[in-house]
Scaffold this active site. Structure first.
Site, PDB file in Angstrom:
ATOM      1  N   GLY A   1     -10.444 -11.558  10.832  1.00  0.00           N
ATOM      2  CA  GLY A   1     -11.144 -11.232  12.064  1.00  0.00           C
ATOM      3  C   GLY A   1     -11.785  -9.854  12.030  1.00  0.00           C
ATOM      4  O   GLY A   1     -11.654  -9.108  11.063  1.00  0.00           O
ATOM      5  N   TYR A   2     -12.490  -9.530  13.133  1.00  0.00           N
ATOM      6  CA  TYR A   2     -13.178  -8.238  13.241  1.00  0.00           C
ATOM      7  C   TYR A   2     -13.962  -7.960  11.953  1.00  0.00           C
ATOM      8  O   TYR A   2     -13.751  -6.974  11.261  1.00  0.00           O
ATOM      9  CB  TYR A   2     -12.183  -7.116  13.532  1.00  0.00           C
TER      10      TYR A   2
ATOM     11  N   TRP B   1       0.822  -1.218   0.000  1.00  0.00           N
ATOM     12  CA  TRP B   1       0.000   0.000   0.000  1.00  0.00           C
ATOM     13  C   TRP B   1       0.858   1.272   0.000  1.00  0.00           C
ATOM     14  O   TRP B   1       0.333   2.373  -0.114  1.00  0.00           O
ATOM     15  CB  TRP B   1      -0.950  -0.001   1.200  1.00  0.00           C
TER      16      TRP B   1
ATOM     17  N   TYR C   1      -8.645   8.450  13.185  1.00  0.00           N
ATOM     18  CA  TYR C   1      -7.342   7.937  12.750  1.00  0.00           C
ATOM     19  C   TYR C   1      -7.350   7.579  11.256  1.00  0.00           C
ATOM     20  O   TYR C   1      -6.470   7.999  10.500  1.00  0.00           O
ATOM     21  CB  TYR C   1      -6.926   6.709  13.563  1.00  0.00           C
TER      22      TYR C   1
ATOM     23  N   CYS D   1      16.081   2.035  21.569  1.00  0.00           N
ATOM     24  CA  CYS D   1      16.400   3.462  21.690  1.00  0.00           C
ATOM     25  C   CYS D   1      17.714   3.834  21.007  1.00  0.00           C
ATOM     26  O   CYS D   1      17.859   4.964  20.517  1.00  0.00           O
ATOM     27  CB  CYS D   1      16.449   3.858  23.160  1.00  0.00           C
TER      28      CYS D   1
ATOM     29  N   CYS E   1      14.394  12.829  23.352  1.00  0.00           N
ATOM     30  CA  CYS E   1      13.302  12.050  23.929  1.00  0.00           C
ATOM     31  C   CYS E   1      13.363  12.125  25.455  1.00  0.00           C
ATOM     32  O   CYS E   1      14.331  11.685  26.069  1.00  0.00           O
ATOM     33  CB  CYS E   1      13.379  10.600  23.471  1.00  0.00           C
TER      34      CYS E   1
ATOM     35  N   ASP F   1      -3.062   6.945  16.360  1.00  0.00           N
ATOM     36  CA  ASP F   1      -3.571   5.691  16.914  1.00  0.00           C
ATOM     37  C   ASP F   1      -2.752   5.327  18.148  1.00  0.00           C
ATOM     38  O   ASP F   1      -1.954   6.133  18.643  1.00  0.00           O
ATOM     39  CB  ASP F   1      -3.538   4.580  15.866  1.00  0.00           C
TER      40      ASP F   1
ATOM     41  N   GLU G   1      -5.737   0.638   5.506  1.00  0.00           N
ATOM     42  CA  GLU G   1      -5.880   1.147   6.870  1.00  0.00           C
ATOM     43  C   GLU G   1      -7.010   0.433   7.605  1.00  0.00           C
ATOM     44  O   GLU G   1      -6.920   0.201   8.815  1.00  0.00           O
ATOM     45  CB  GLU G   1      -6.131   2.657   6.849  1.00  0.00           C
TER      46      GLU G   1
END
Length: 366
Positions: free
Chosen positions: A78-79, A21, A117, A196, A205, A135, A34
């Protein structure tokens, strides 16, 4: 001094993954990706996205498709409500927006299933508009960068992060920025064991400076999953199996399963499956499965499945000793006899996919 957002984009250009994508600016393709990526990992989505875009290459093709066929192509992700809302969104794009995914925030938020989002992601990536996409991953990255100890869903924290994102996205290509923050959260600033040392934002940060990367953002208590048992019936005649469609709303809405009941683990499955058998087997419109002739239920296979809020343990039982002809079993609008060869045409929840694969083996691909 170089602004951190420029460091972020330089890192992204060097380390970005080649995802399908990301090879397009087509708003429809980005909306599909998305939607699929909501609560699903990238590696899982890639083959589904490719197959889906081959089957439905345009928003018009998706809008014209039968919804059950769309859900079938979604099977395994799913979902499933996401698939139905995406299908409805495509129809709305065709009917109300001349077949073009809207490029305004107000209009795109009208599409079914498109929240803040997803709207931000499509508008920034496809149309290069300065609309941040925020998100859970982005909230984690920014909470650590800003050194925010409070829960990220707290209104004041959301406002701070949104303001920071809005100021940063103005400085660079919005589409590149959105994907860069997503990529940082996926590859470097992960929930556990954040890398990190290779982070482009490490020098500024706050969580890293404070040594609190492991405790920011603040953890919230997850609600324990409810546990439930499901008893399903394997009723077969002449090479066909009795199947039923789930209710049009709620968990796994509209998908197919074996005739089943959900019950608490402490309860006796027979007290739930015998009434279901009475409903399925009728003579002259009256229940015909008497207690004295009730069948013995032989367990055939069990599978567990985790949903976000419930844990299922599904066991398939074959009724043995039923005195009636199996041909008496009633089909209805939401129940039907399905041949083994046609099972693959129906949209099955993943847990039933696994059960059917065990029960019928290599004979049918579900």
């Amino acid at each position: 001094m170089e602004h951190p957002v420029h460091k972020l984009l330089e890192w992204y250009q060097r380390n970005r993954r080649d995802l399908p994508w990301r090879r397009t600016k087509d708003a429809y393709a980005i909306l599909v990706s998305e939607t699929m990526l909501q609560q699903t990992q990238v590696d899982t989505v890639i083959p589904y996205f490719r197959r889906f875009m081959t089957e439905y290459p345009t928003v018009g093709a998706l809008a014209r498709a039968d919804q059950e066929a769309v859900v079938k192509h979604w099977q395994g992700l799913g979902y499933y409500s996401r698939a139905r809302r995406l299908h409805s969104a495509a129809q709305m794009v065709v009917d109300e927006f001349d077949g073009r995914v809207p490029s305004s925030l107000e209009q795109i938020r009208q599409l079914p299933g498109v929240g803040a989002y997803t709207a931000g992601a499509v508008l920034s990536i496809a149309y290069d508009l300065p609309t941040p996409a925020i998100d859970g991953n982005v909230l984690r990255v920014m909470a650590r960068y800003l050194g925010v100890r409070e829960p990220v869903r707290q209104a004041s924290v959301l406002c701070l992060i949104e303001d920071t994102m809005q100021s940063w996205i103005q400085l660079v290509s919005p589409g590149e920025f959105t994907q860069a923050v997503m990529e940082l959260g996926a590859l470097v600033c992960t929930p556990r064991n954040a890398a990190c040392l290779v982070c482009p934002l490490v020098d500024s940060c706050y969580a890293h400076d404070l040594g609190e990367v492991d405790v920011i953002p603040a953890k919230t208590e997850k609600k324990a999953r409810r546990k439930a048992n499901v008893g399903a019936l394997w009723i077969e005649k002449n090479g066909s199996i009795l199947v039923e469609r789930r209710k049009p709303s709620g968990l796994l809405a509209g998908m197919w399963q074996l005739p089943a009941v959900e019950y608490n683990g402490s309860e006796d499955v027979t007290s739930h499956l015998h009434p279901l058998l009475e409903e399925l087997y009728t003579e002259g419109g009256q229940p015909s499965v008497e207690e004295s002739t009730a069948p013995y239920l032989v367990p055939m296979a069990t599978e567990r499945h985790l949903f976000s809020h419930v844990e299922w343990s599904v066991t398939v039982y074959r009724p043995v000793g039923l005195t009636l002809d199996l041909g008496v079993a009633q089909a209805s609008t939401d129940r039907m006899w399905c041949s083994l060869a046609d099972l693959e045409k129906l949209a099955w929840p993943r847990v039933y996919e696994k059960l059917l694969e065990r029960l019928i083996g290599e004979r049918v691909k579900i």
